[in-house]
Design an enzyme around this catalytic site. Structure first.
Site, PDB file in Angstrom:
ATOM      1  N   CYS A  88       0.834  -1.195   0.000  1.00 27.64           N
ATOM      2  CA  CYS A  88       0.000   0.000   0.000  1.00 27.64           C
ATOM      3  C   CYS A  88       0.876   1.256   0.000  1.00 27.64           C
ATOM      4  O   CYS A  88       1.764   1.393   0.843  1.00 27.64           O
ATOM      5  CB  CYS A  88      -0.930   0.000   1.204  1.00 27.64           C
ATOM      6  SG  CYS A  88      -2.282  -1.189   1.057  1.00 27.64           S
TER       7      CYS A  88
ATOM      8  N   GLN B  21      -4.752  -6.897  -7.020  1.00 32.50           N
ATOM      9  CA  GLN B  21      -5.244  -7.420  -5.742  1.00 32.50           C
ATOM     10  C   GLN B  21      -6.459  -6.600  -5.320  1.00 32.50           C
ATOM     11  O   GLN B  21      -6.357  -5.384  -5.135  1.00 32.50           O
ATOM     12  CB  GLN B  21      -4.166  -7.346  -4.654  1.00 32.50           C
ATOM     13  CG  GLN B  21      -4.589  -8.019  -3.351  1.00 32.50           C
ATOM     14  CD  GLN B  21      -3.625  -7.779  -2.210  1.00 32.50           C
ATOM     15  OE1 GLN B  21      -3.540  -6.650  -1.707  1.00 32.50           O
ATOM     16  NE2 GLN B  21      -2.900  -8.811  -1.795  1.00 32.50           N
TER      17      GLN B  21
ATOM     18  N   TYR C  31      -9.089  -7.737   7.291  1.00 31.65           N
ATOM     19  CA  TYR C  31     -10.010  -6.975   6.451  1.00 31.65           C
ATOM     20  C   TYR C  31     -11.343  -7.722   6.344  1.00 31.65           C
ATOM     21  O   TYR C  31     -11.551  -8.726   7.022  1.00 31.65           O
ATOM     22  CB  TYR C  31      -9.369  -6.700   5.092  1.00 31.65           C
ATOM     23  CG  TYR C  31      -8.129  -5.828   5.186  1.00 31.65           C
ATOM     24  CD1 TYR C  31      -8.165  -4.605   5.864  1.00 31.65           C
ATOM     25  CD2 TYR C  31      -6.919  -6.228   4.636  1.00 31.65           C
ATOM     26  CE1 TYR C  31      -7.027  -3.807   5.977  1.00 31.65           C
ATOM     27  CE2 TYR C  31      -5.777  -5.440   4.741  1.00 31.65           C
ATOM     28  CZ  TYR C  31      -5.839  -4.232   5.416  1.00 31.65           C
ATOM     29  OH  TYR C  31      -4.711  -3.446   5.533  1.00 31.65           O
TER      30      TYR C  31
ATOM     31  N   ARG D 130      -5.182 -14.274  -0.961  1.00 29.06           N
ATOM     32  CA  ARG D 130      -4.283 -14.059   0.183  1.00 29.06           C
ATOM     33  C   ARG D 130      -5.048 -14.382   1.451  1.00 29.06           C
ATOM     34  O   ARG D 130      -6.158 -13.881   1.677  1.00 29.06           O
ATOM     35  CB  ARG D 130      -3.770 -12.617   0.227  1.00 29.06           C
ATOM     36  CG  ARG D 130      -3.029 -12.283   1.522  1.00 29.06           C
ATOM     37  CD  ARG D 130      -2.252 -10.981   1.471  1.00 29.06           C
ATOM     38  NE  ARG D 130      -0.964 -11.178   0.818  1.00 29.06           N
ATOM     39  CZ  ARG D 130       0.059 -10.331   0.918  1.00 29.06           C
ATOM     40  NH1 ARG D 130      -0.047  -9.220   1.639  1.00 29.06           N
ATOM     41  NH2 ARG D 130       1.198 -10.567   0.291  1.00 29.06           N
TER      42      ARG D 130
ATOM     43  N   ARG E 106       9.761  -5.054   1.279  1.00 31.39           N
ATOM     44  CA  ARG E 106      10.736  -4.013   1.615  1.00 31.39           C
ATOM     45  C   ARG E 106      11.995  -4.037   0.744  1.00 31.39           C
ATOM     46  O   ARG E 106      12.499  -2.975   0.381  1.00 31.39           O
ATOM     47  CB  ARG E 106      11.101  -4.103   3.106  1.00 31.39           C
ATOM     48  CG  ARG E 106       9.961  -3.668   4.011  1.00 31.39           C
ATOM     49  CD  ARG E 106      10.309  -3.823   5.485  1.00 31.39           C
ATOM     50  NE  ARG E 106       9.229  -3.375   6.347  1.00 31.39           N
ATOM     51  CZ  ARG E 106       8.187  -4.123   6.726  1.00 31.39           C
ATOM     52  NH1 ARG E 106       8.106  -5.361   6.283  1.00 31.39           N
ATOM     53  NH2 ARG E 106       7.253  -3.633   7.503  1.00 31.39           N
TER      54      ARG E 106
END
Length: 781
Positions: free
Chosen positions: A417, A492, A573, A621, A715
């Site tokens: 995000c 996604q 979520y 996911r 990352r």
């Protein structure tokens, strides 16, 4: 200083030696309940690195140990008729009884008082009697149990049964035997610890043990049965028993290690599974850590030293325990890997604890890595790909197919995000972010979680796919990726649920908006934080609208040209809030059993799959564990994966946690990969691993061991869009696609990487020459 040491094991004795040597005026007494010549157990194991540490801290005890050891450099693995030896490991085996005698002698020579056959039962009195109390009284620590409300121990009795025995059979390597008997699979961990003596640890799962029909306390019966089962391996040698009862390994952790002037060390504080040979190592390193704490705080500053010890030692202990935990789980689930090709089985065994990796093995056992490269290449060729099987590229650069989509390598840019959209509209930031990483060589690029409606957003900065303007903006990005790279791109899709209407992550992660919030929905009316907005429990009408929003977004994704769709059903979520019993408290047909909790997520997925072209793949996911007691577990995740697969899911994107603030993840390198491993090898569905994966070496390790089919990195891609291209240069995978504008740069990094890899490999080989027994004895002398 007056010091009382409760327990005469390696931790207490070695601390007494180090402290007394540094401060001779100290009065140290070691209390041991057993006699000095009582012998429990057989051999202990130290690595080269551990021996070097002993040499640094006390040369006398180091010399004594190295004059009474058996040294080996190889690990030998026996599996399904194959025997493989892997060198470059460097271990020393020593009799436990001999080690204790040597430490007794060294401690007494320094003036430490040893009191044998003395059981300390009044712990309070022992603490009042001394400035410092070292509780080194083992797994069944009386001190820990006396103050358990303070230390807060957690003891996890693992399911496998094991027993320690000895033998007169000589061994010139640390040896693993894997044998399928009429009872089930039995594993042997064996090593020599002195001339004519070796340790044999027998391990098996609870079902197999039950079929033995043995009394766990029947040592002679166990020895007789194991001699029969392993007659070929023992070659006429007998097994020796010494408290060789079958037991379960206790994985012990304590929330606190210090109580007033008392500190717990060694197995009393924390255990590490024997499969990485670290119990005695941990104990003696505890002693070193505690000694270093007093060096820094001052020899008599007990409280400061103990505080320093607990703060600074804990990270290393937890790191070792994490490696040991991953290792023990591998042995507990050896059935999961039993039907693998022997080369992959052995590679998986060697890399199970994450301490040894693909690159590491390439140095110490290049033949194993060469074999695994050929194995993966041959498997890829068998699927119809035109790949080089004579000189194969490493596993991470082998292609992979999902339905009609082929990705050129196994590296995935994970969904990240960016919180940089306005009214859900992706902009130039997203074009550069995703486009540059596609150009950088990754096989598959994921968008961030993109929301199916304005009210489905996590934050005001989240992207969406619910209007024509957003669709056009996404098409621009997809077209760029397809025109300028070999990468595939996946959309996604998600709905934030109760974690919606929150601030941008850098303003307060998951914190509710102070103004401008929109109404949110979830499986149950449970706020994420106490100060979060309370979501409305979804009605049937809400469900129908949400399904329609997902389907509309899928159709937009198809028009935009995406290669793949992923449904986000993780991280607390909306859909995750239905799946987890922590967040789903419904009493209707959408709550209760796992089948009921999966009903709505599956309704969403089925509608999406119907709207998405058959030749294009879909993934989901999931959070494979909630990291909360009573929440989703790895076993549940296998069932969840199968349910999605039954309705057309091609890949499970295996994440964990973030379901609820109460979760307690166990972090570490590749910490979520074991869940991917479980789902892939138990459910039989392709998986993508993600989570603290940072290097190309780790990607190769995961793919080669069949722990996942694709590997997502987040990352590392943030600061290095060309992660995959640079890895290709390092490994010489010169078939990787490069756009013509960058060819000269590509050629340069390939030339430089080849030279740097050769130089680094040579330096590593020179830095640690293979030691020989004679040279070690000479050094000791």
């Amino acid at each position: 200083m007056k010091v009382n040491v409760i327990g005469g094991g390696p931790a207490g004795l070695y601390f007494a030696i180090l402290y007394k040597k540094a401060w001779p005026q100290a009065r140290i007494t070691v209390y041991e309940r057993n006699r000095p010549d009582d012998t429990f157990g057989f051999g202990v194991v130290f690595s080269d690195q551990t021996l070097e540490t002993f040499q640094k801290y006390d040369l006398e005890s180091y010399r004594s140990i190295t004059e009474n050891f058996a040294y080996w450099d190889d690990i030998e693995i026996h599996f399904k008729g194959m025997t493989r030896r892997i060198g470059g490991n460097g271990f020393c085996g020593c009799s436990r009884a001999t080690l204790l005698q040597l430490l007794h002698q060294r401690a007494q020579a320094l003036g430490v008082e040893l009191k044998f056959q003395t059981d300390v039962t009044d712990i309070d009195a022992a603490m009042r009697d001394a400035d410092l109390v070292i509780a080194a009284d083992g797994i069944n620590s009386r001190v820990r149990e006396t103050f358990k409300d303070h230390f807060k121990p957690h003891v996890d009795l693992r399911p496998n049964r094991f027993t320690w025995m000895g033998s007169t059979k000589p061994l010139d390597a640390f040896t693993f035997y894997f044998k399928e008997t009429k009872y089930g699979i039995v594993i042997v961990h064996a090593y020599q610890y002195e001339p004519g003596r070796s340790t044999w640890i027998f391990e098996t799962d609870p079902d197999t043990f039950a079929k033995f029909g043995l009394d766990p306390l029947d040592e002679p019966g166990t020895a007789k049965l194991m001699e029969e089962l392993f007659a070929e391996e023992l070659q006429g040698h007998k097994l020796i028993i010494n408290r060789s009862m079958w037991r379960n390994f206790p994985a012990i952790r304590c929330e606190r290690w210090v109580y007033e002037n008392c500190v717990i060390v060694g197995d009393a504080k924390a255990t590490a599974h024997f499969s990485i040979g670290s119990g005695t190592k941990l104990a003696m390193e505890d002693a070193i850590g505690l000694y270093e704490a007093f060096r820094k705080a001052g020899s008599t500053n007990v409280q400061a030293a103990l505080a320093y010890y607990e703060t600074n030692r804990r990270e290393e202990v937890e790191k070792t325990q994490h490696s040991a935990d991953v290792s023990l789980v591998w042995f507990e689930h050896v059935k999961r890997f039993w039907n693998m090709d022997p080369t992959r089985f052995i590679f998986g065994l060697m890399t199970r604890s994450k301490a040894i990796t693909y690159d590491n093995l390439a140095l110490r056992a290049p033949d194993i890595v060469n074999d695994i490269d050929h194995l993966v290449a041959n498997e890829t060729k068998a699927l119809g790909f035109d790949v080089d099987t004579k000189k194969p590229v490493p596993p991470m650069f082998q292609p992979f197919q999902l339905r009609g989509m082929t990705v050129p390598n196994r590296v995935v840019v994970s969904p990240m995000c960016q919180y940089s959209a306005k009214d859900g509209l992706p902009n130039d930031w997203h074009l550069v972010h995703l486009g540059s990483r596609a150009i950088g060589g990754a096989g598959l690029v994921f968008t961030e979680m993109t929301d199916v409606s304005a009210d489905a957003r996590i934050s005001p900065g989240c992207t969406g796919l619910y209007n024509d303007e957003q669709e056009a903006a996404w098409k621009r990005i997809v077209d760029f990726v397809h025109s300028n790279s070999a990468a595939k791109i996946c959309m996604q899709l998600g709905h934030a649920g109760r974690k919606g209407a929150t601030k941008l992550s850098w303003e307060g992660n998951d914190e509710p908006l102070e103004s401008g919030a929109w109404p949110i929905i979830s499986a149950s009316p449970l706020p994420y934080y106490p100060n979060s907005q309370v979501p409305r429990e979804m009605t049937r009408a809400d469900m129908d609208k949400t399904i329609a929003d997902y389907v509309a977004a899928v159709k937009r994704a198809e028009r935009a040209g995406f290669d793949m769709i992923e449904l986000h059903a993780a991280h607390g979520y909306l859909l995750a809030s239905f799946i987890s019993p922590i967040t789903n408290k419904r009493t209707d047909e959408y709550g209760g059993s796992l089948e009921n909790r999966m009903r709505f997520p599956l309704d969403v997925f089925k509608a999406m799959r119907k709207a998405w072209p058959d030749d294009k793949p879909m993934s989901v996911r999931i959070s494979a564990t909630d990291w909360i007691d009573g929440g989703v577990t790895g076993d549940d995740a296998v069932k969840i994966a199968k349910m999605f697969e039954e309705h057309g899911c091609d890949l499970i994107d295996v994440s964990t946690g973030q379901t609820d603030p109460a979760s307690s993840p166990v972090y570490g390198r590749m910490y979520q990969t074991p869940f991917s491993d479980q789902i892939r090898n138990e459910a039989g569905i392709a998986t993508m691993a993600v989570g603290a994966i940072t290097t190309a070496d780790q990607v190769n390790t995961i793919v080669a061991a069949a722990r996942a089919d694709l590997v997502a990195l987040a990352r590392p891609h943030l600061m290095n869009p060309s992660f995959t291209m640079q890895a290709a240069a390092w490994y010489g995978a010169d078939d990787i696609y490069c756009q013509p504008q960058y060819l000269s740069g590509r050629d340069q990094i390939f030339r430089n990487a080849a030279r740097e890899r050769e130089e680094m490999t040579e330096l590593k080989r020179k830095a640690k020459p293979k030691p020989q027994i004679d040279s070690w004895k000479q050094a000791a002398e």
